[in-house]
Design a protein around this motif. Structure first.
Motif, PDB file in Angstrom:
ATOM      1  N   GLY A  21      -2.888  17.916   9.003  1.00 51.38           N
ATOM      2  CA  GLY A  21      -1.994  17.129   7.775  1.00 51.38           C
ATOM      3  C   GLY A  21      -2.884  15.987   7.289  1.00 51.38           C
ATOM      4  O   GLY A  21      -2.778  15.759   6.070  1.00 51.38           O
ATOM      5  N   GLY A  22      -3.407  15.058   8.222  1.00 52.61           N
ATOM      6  CA  GLY A  22      -4.421  14.034   7.853  1.00 52.61           C
ATOM      7  C   GLY A  22      -5.393  14.416   7.231  1.00 52.61           C
ATOM      8  O   GLY A  22      -5.763  13.549   6.005  1.00 52.61           O
ATOM      9  N   TYR A  27      -7.513  14.175   1.897  1.00 52.68           N
ATOM     10  CA  TYR A  27      -8.120  15.121   0.529  1.00 52.68           C
ATOM     11  C   TYR A  27      -7.150  14.816  -0.850  1.00 52.68           C
ATOM     12  O   TYR A  27      -7.519  14.678  -2.068  1.00 52.68           O
ATOM     13  N   GLY A  28      -5.931  14.901  -0.645  1.00 50.34           N
ATOM     14  CA  GLY A  28      -5.056  14.730  -1.535  1.00 50.34           C
ATOM     15  C   GLY A  28      -5.152  13.223  -2.407  1.00 50.34           C
ATOM     16  O   GLY A  28      -5.128  12.947  -3.589  1.00 50.34           O
ATOM     17  N   LEU A  29      -5.253  12.295  -1.464  1.00 60.01           N
ATOM     18  CA  LEU A  29      -5.786  10.849  -2.040  1.00 60.01           C
ATOM     19  C   LEU A  29      -6.816  10.773  -2.681  1.00 60.01           C
ATOM     20  O   LEU A  29      -6.812  10.139  -3.742  1.00 60.01           O
ATOM     21  N   TRP A  30      -7.976  11.458  -2.244  1.00 55.32           N
ATOM     22  CA  TRP A  30      -9.216  11.422  -2.825  1.00 55.32           C
ATOM     23  C   TRP A  30      -9.007  12.041  -4.280  1.00 55.32           C
ATOM     24  O   TRP A  30      -9.750  11.652  -5.312  1.00 55.32           O
ATOM     25  N   THR A  31      -8.360  13.148  -4.084  1.00 54.69           N
ATOM     26  CA  THR A  31      -8.581  13.830  -5.826  1.00 54.69           C
ATOM     27  C   THR A  31      -7.388  13.592  -6.283  1.00 54.69           C
ATOM     28  O   THR A  31      -6.895  13.958  -7.603  1.00 54.69           O
ATOM     29  N   THR A  36      -1.166  18.405  -3.377  1.00 52.54           N
ATOM     30  CA  THR A  36      -1.960  18.419  -2.194  1.00 52.54           C
ATOM     31  C   THR A  36      -1.155  17.439  -1.014  1.00 52.54           C
ATOM     32  O   THR A  36      -1.211  17.711   0.200  1.00 52.54           O
ATOM     33  N   LYS A  37      -0.687  16.380  -1.667  1.00 52.58           N
ATOM     34  CA  LYS A  37       0.117  15.437  -0.650  1.00 52.58           C
ATOM     35  C   LYS A  37       1.148  15.922  -0.173  1.00 52.58           C
ATOM     36  O   LYS A  37       1.499  15.855   0.898  1.00 52.58           O
ATOM     37  N   ALA A 115       1.786   7.305   0.394  1.00 46.88           N
ATOM     38  CA  ALA A 115       0.622   8.097   1.022  1.00 46.88           C
ATOM     39  C   ALA A 115      -0.269   7.403   1.865  1.00 46.88           C
ATOM     40  O   ALA A 115      -0.767   7.999   3.010  1.00 46.88           O
ATOM     41  N   PHE A 116      -0.960   6.435   1.695  1.00 45.77           N
ATOM     42  CA  PHE A 116      -1.755   5.603   2.704  1.00 45.77           C
ATOM     43  C   PHE A 116      -1.217   5.170   3.747  1.00 45.77           C
ATOM     44  O   PHE A 116      -1.634   5.163   4.734  1.00 45.77           O
ATOM     45  N   VAL A 117       0.299   4.717   3.691  1.00 47.99           N
ATOM     46  CA  VAL A 117       0.804   4.429   4.868  1.00 47.99           C
ATOM     47  C   VAL A 117       1.091   5.667   5.755  1.00 47.99           C
ATOM     48  O   VAL A 117       0.893   5.627   6.959  1.00 47.99           O
ATOM     49  N   ILE A 118       1.528   6.733   5.299  1.00 47.82           N
ATOM     50  CA  ILE A 118       1.619   8.063   5.837  1.00 47.82           C
ATOM     51  C   ILE A 118       0.220   8.427   6.483  1.00 47.82           C
ATOM     52  O   ILE A 118       0.244   8.924   7.962  1.00 47.82           O
TER      53      ILE A 118
END
Length: 163
Positions: A21-22, A27-31, A36-37, A115-118
């Protein structure tokens, strides 16, 4: 299949689910992909359910092995004591993921921040659940216990000294 078998099978889910999941979330953050998130959040929620099941079946697993030869109560206790940290961290991860899904679907400006916190919570959770799994593995896998031979020799030497 009894609770011991369920415990042994399900314990791998939170370990692999939290790291997978991480990676998906990174990848979801990058794209910048909300889909994806959300997929990563789903993995985290499933992992948190898995850790709950593992924790609930842990006592039955303990009872089935505690009287076997070569099993040390201290090893079981270390695993059991540390498991609570993994449980709490993955519950936090699961709840945060539900919030993340909600904020993402609502297109909140806080979507990227949550998303960053998670993602950070998932790294901590992975570390805790991996350590818990390692401690659990020491219960039956003597090949990963470095100090076992030394401990057994010390016990034997003490018994010889008592004679």
């Amino acid at each position: 299949m009894d609770q011991t078998h369920i415990h042994l099978v399900i314990t791998h889910l939170p370990i692999f689910g939290s790291i997978l999941g991480g990676l998906v979330l990174a990848y979801g953050l990058w794209t910048k992909s909300n889909e994806t998130k959300i997929a990563a959040y789903g993995l985290f929620i499933i992992s948190s359910m898995g850790v709950g099941i593992a924790y609930l079946t842990g006592e039955a697993a303990e009872e089935s092995v505690e009287h076997l030869p070569g099993i040390f109560e201290a090893t079981i206790e270390r695993h059991e004591d540390f498991a609570i940290y993994a449980l709490v961290s993955l519950i936090i991860l699961g709840v945060a993921s539900i919030i993340g899904i909600f904020l993402t679907l609502r297109k909140s400006p806080a979507t990227r921040t949550i998303a960053f916190v998670i993602f950070l919570i998932s790294l901590v959770s992975f570390g805790l659940v991996a350590r818990t799994g390692y401690l659990g593995g020491q219960i039956r896998h003597s090949e990963i216990v470095k100090d076992l031979t030394i401990s057994l020799k010390n016990i034997e030497n003490q018994e010889d000294d008592d004679d």
